[in-house]
Design a protein around this motif. Structure first.
Motif, PDB file in Angstrom:
ATOM      1  N   GLU A 246     -30.400  63.308  28.128  1.00  9.92           N
ATOM      2  CA  GLU A 246     -30.978  64.558  28.619  1.00  9.92           C
ATOM      3  C   GLU A 246     -29.884  65.618  28.701  1.00  9.92           C
ATOM      4  O   GLU A 246     -28.804  65.364  29.225  1.00  9.92           O
ATOM      5  CB  GLU A 246     -31.588  64.344  30.001  1.00  9.92           C
ATOM      6  CG  GLU A 246     -32.252  65.574  30.558  1.00  9.92           C
ATOM      7  CD  GLU A 246     -32.812  65.345  31.949  1.00  9.92           C
ATOM      8  OE1 GLU A 246     -32.840  66.320  32.713  1.00  9.92           O
ATOM      9  OE2 GLU A 246     -33.199  64.209  32.266  1.00  9.92           O
ATOM     10  N   GLY A 247     -30.160  66.780  28.142  1.00 10.20           N
ATOM     11  CA  GLY A 247     -29.206  67.874  28.171  1.00 10.20           C
ATOM     12  C   GLY A 247     -28.270  67.930  26.970  1.00 10.20           C
ATOM     13  O   GLY A 247     -27.494  68.870  26.840  1.00 10.20           O
ATOM     14  N   ALA A 248     -28.337  66.944  26.087  1.00 11.56           N
ATOM     15  CA  ALA A 248     -27.481  66.957  24.888  1.00 11.56           C
ATOM     16  C   ALA A 248     -27.995  68.012  23.918  1.00 11.56           C
ATOM     17  O   ALA A 248     -29.203  68.222  23.773  1.00 11.56           O
ATOM     18  CB  ALA A 248     -27.484  65.593  24.223  1.00 11.56           C
ATOM     19  N   HIS A 249     -27.067  68.690  23.251  1.00 10.01           N
ATOM     20  CA  HIS A 249     -27.452  69.695  22.268  1.00 10.01           C
ATOM     21  C   HIS A 249     -26.403  69.737  21.161  1.00 10.01           C
ATOM     22  O   HIS A 249     -25.364  69.093  21.247  1.00 10.01           O
ATOM     23  CB  HIS A 249     -27.652  71.070  22.928  1.00 10.01           C
ATOM     24  CG  HIS A 249     -26.464  71.544  23.702  1.00 10.01           C
ATOM     25  ND1 HIS A 249     -25.475  72.322  23.155  1.00 10.01           N
ATOM     26  CD2 HIS A 249     -26.103  71.325  24.995  1.00 10.01           C
ATOM     27  CE1 HIS A 249     -24.560  72.582  24.082  1.00 10.01           C
ATOM     28  NE2 HIS A 249     -24.912  71.980  25.208  1.00 10.01           N
ATOM     29  N   ASP A 250     -26.715  70.503  20.115  1.00 11.33           N
ATOM     30  CA  ASP A 250     -25.849  70.624  18.938  1.00 11.33           C
ATOM     31  C   ASP A 250     -25.534  69.253  18.324  1.00 11.33           C
ATOM     32  O   ASP A 250     -24.410  68.999  17.888  1.00 11.33           O
ATOM     33  CB  ASP A 250     -24.542  71.345  19.280  1.00 11.33           C
ATOM     34  CG  ASP A 250     -24.762  72.770  19.763  1.00 11.33           C
ATOM     35  OD1 ASP A 250     -25.768  73.375  19.338  1.00 11.33           O
ATOM     36  OD2 ASP A 250     -23.940  73.262  20.553  1.00 11.33           O
ATOM     37  N   ALA A 251     -26.529  68.377  18.285  1.00  9.71           N
ATOM     38  CA  ALA A 251     -26.313  67.015  17.791  1.00  9.71           C
ATOM     39  C   ALA A 251     -26.275  66.977  16.263  1.00  9.71           C
ATOM     40  O   ALA A 251     -27.060  67.652  15.596  1.00  9.71           O
ATOM     41  CB  ALA A 251     -27.399  66.087  18.307  1.00  9.71           C
ATOM     42  N   LYS A 252     -25.358  66.181  15.754  1.00  6.74           N
ATOM     43  CA  LYS A 252     -25.252  65.899  14.314  1.00  6.74           C
ATOM     44  C   LYS A 252     -25.080  64.388  14.192  1.00  6.74           C
ATOM     45  O   LYS A 252     -24.227  63.799  14.846  1.00  6.74           O
ATOM     46  CB  LYS A 252     -24.059  66.628  13.710  1.00  6.74           C
ATOM     47  CG  LYS A 252     -24.225  68.131  13.701  1.00  6.74           C
ATOM     48  CD  LYS A 252     -23.050  68.823  13.036  1.00  6.74           C
ATOM     49  CE  LYS A 252     -23.288  70.300  12.963  1.00  6.74           C
ATOM     50  NZ  LYS A 252     -22.795  71.034  14.096  1.00  6.74           N
ATOM     51  N   CYS A 253     -25.875  63.789  13.311  1.00  5.53           N
ATOM     52  CA  CYS A 253     -25.874  62.332  13.208  1.00  5.53           C
ATOM     53  C   CYS A 253     -25.701  61.892  11.756  1.00  5.53           C
ATOM     54  O   CYS A 253     -26.313  62.466  10.854  1.00  5.53           O
ATOM     55  CB  CYS A 253     -27.172  61.776  13.772  1.00  5.53           C
ATOM     56  SG  CYS A 253     -27.408  62.241  15.507  1.00  5.53           S
TER      57      CYS A 253
ATOM     58  N   PHE B  53     -22.508  65.130  19.854  1.00 12.54           N
ATOM     59  CA  PHE B  53     -23.306  66.090  20.609  1.00 12.54           C
ATOM     60  C   PHE B  53     -22.472  66.701  21.721  1.00 12.54           C
ATOM     61  O   PHE B  53     -21.423  66.179  22.093  1.00 12.54           O
ATOM     62  CB  PHE B  53     -24.580  65.440  21.162  1.00 12.54           C
ATOM     63  CG  PHE B  53     -24.351  64.253  22.060  1.00 12.54           C
ATOM     64  CD1 PHE B  53     -24.163  64.401  23.433  1.00 12.54           C
ATOM     65  CD2 PHE B  53     -24.340  62.963  21.533  1.00 12.54           C
ATOM     66  CE1 PHE B  53     -23.971  63.299  24.251  1.00 12.54           C
ATOM     67  CE2 PHE B  53     -24.141  61.856  22.348  1.00 12.54           C
ATOM     68  CZ  PHE B  53     -23.957  62.015  23.711  1.00 12.54           C
ATOM     69  N   THR B  54     -22.964  67.810  22.238  1.00 13.29           N
ATOM     70  CA  THR B  54     -22.342  68.499  23.362  1.00 13.29           C
ATOM     71  C   THR B  54     -23.258  68.317  24.567  1.00 13.29           C
ATOM     72  O   THR B  54     -24.489  68.355  24.433  1.00 13.29           O
ATOM     73  CB  THR B  54     -22.166  69.992  23.034  1.00 13.29           C
ATOM     74  OG1 THR B  54     -21.380  70.097  21.840  1.00 13.29           O
ATOM     75  CG2 THR B  54     -21.466  70.735  24.153  1.00 13.29           C
ATOM     76  N   ILE B  55     -22.639  68.121  25.735  1.00 11.60           N
ATOM     77  CA  ILE B  55     -23.412  67.864  26.942  1.00 11.60           C
ATOM     78  C   ILE B  55     -22.573  68.256  28.157  1.00 11.60           C
ATOM     79  O   ILE B  55     -21.338  68.232  28.096  1.00 11.60           O
ATOM     80  CB  ILE B  55     -23.824  66.364  27.008  1.00 11.60           C
ATOM     81  CG1 ILE B  55     -24.834  66.092  28.115  1.00 11.60           C
ATOM     82  CG2 ILE B  55     -22.595  65.470  27.123  1.00 11.60           C
ATOM     83  CD1 ILE B  55     -25.462  64.688  28.036  1.00 11.60           C
TER      84      ILE B  55
END
Length: 150
Positions: free
Chosen positions: A58-65, A79-81
Motif C-alpha cells: 500500500e502506498g507504493a508508486h512508480d513501480a517497474k517490474c 518502487f518508491t514508498i
C-alpha cells in the motif's frame, strides 16, 4: 564381412563426436541467448505473485517490474514508498526481516538490505527474496524487491 564389423569402428567414433558437437553447440547458444542478456518487462502483479504477495505494498508508486529467466527465474520489482509504509509492510509480510547495512555487502547504491529465505517456498515459485533500499530523503524509500527461485 558382417555389417556390424564393417560399421562398428565408424559408429564408435562418429556417435561420441556427434554428442560432443551437440553439447558444445548447446553450451555456446545458451550463453548467447537473449534471455540471459536482458530482463523482460512484466506486470508487477506477476512479479509479486511469484513471492505470494497480492500486489505492491500500500502506498507504493512508480513501480517497474522485470523478469530474467534462464536456468532460474528472478523478478525485480522497483518502487518508491514512504519509509513508514515500507516498515509496516515488511513487519506484516515478513515479520522477522531486519533491514541492515551489513546485508548490503558494501553496495554503495543501497542504504539497507535484507535476504529472506522462504520456508516453505512460495506457491508462486520463489525460494528467497533479496531486498535493497535506498533512502531518497528522510521520508521516502526506493525499494528493489527481488524474489528468485534458485
Amino acid at each position: 564381412m558382417s555389417t556390424i564389423r564393417k560399421w562398428g569402428p565408424v559408429a564408435a567414433v562418429v556417435v561420441p563426436l556427434a554428442f560432443m558437437g551437440w553439447g558444445l553447440w548447446s553450451f555456446v547458444t545458451a550463453f548467447r541467448s537473449a534471455p540471459m542478456a536482458q530482463a523482460e518487462t512484466v506486470p508487477c502483479e506477476d512479479a509479486m505473485r511469484f513471492a505470494d504477495r497480492d500486489g505492491l505494498p500500500e502506498g507504493a508508486h512508480d513501480a517497474k517490474c522485470t523478469a530474467l529467466t534462464w536456468l532460474d527465474t528472478t523478478y525485480t520489482v522497483r518502487f518508491t514508498i514512504a519509509r513508514t509504509k515500507l516498515d509496516a509492510w515488511l513487519k506484516e509480510s515478513y515479520p522477522s526481516t531486519r533491514l541492515t547495512a551489513q546485508e548490503c555487502d558494501g553496495d554503495p547504491s543501497t542504504d539497507v538490505c535484507a535476504h529472506i529465505e522462504l520456508n516453505p517456498h512460495a506457491d508462486g515459485g520463489a525460494v528467497a527474496i533479496d531486498i535493497g533500499v535506498r533512502y531518497a530523503d528522510a521520508s521516502t524509500a526506493v525499494v528493489e524487491f527481488a524474489p528468485f527461485d534458485v
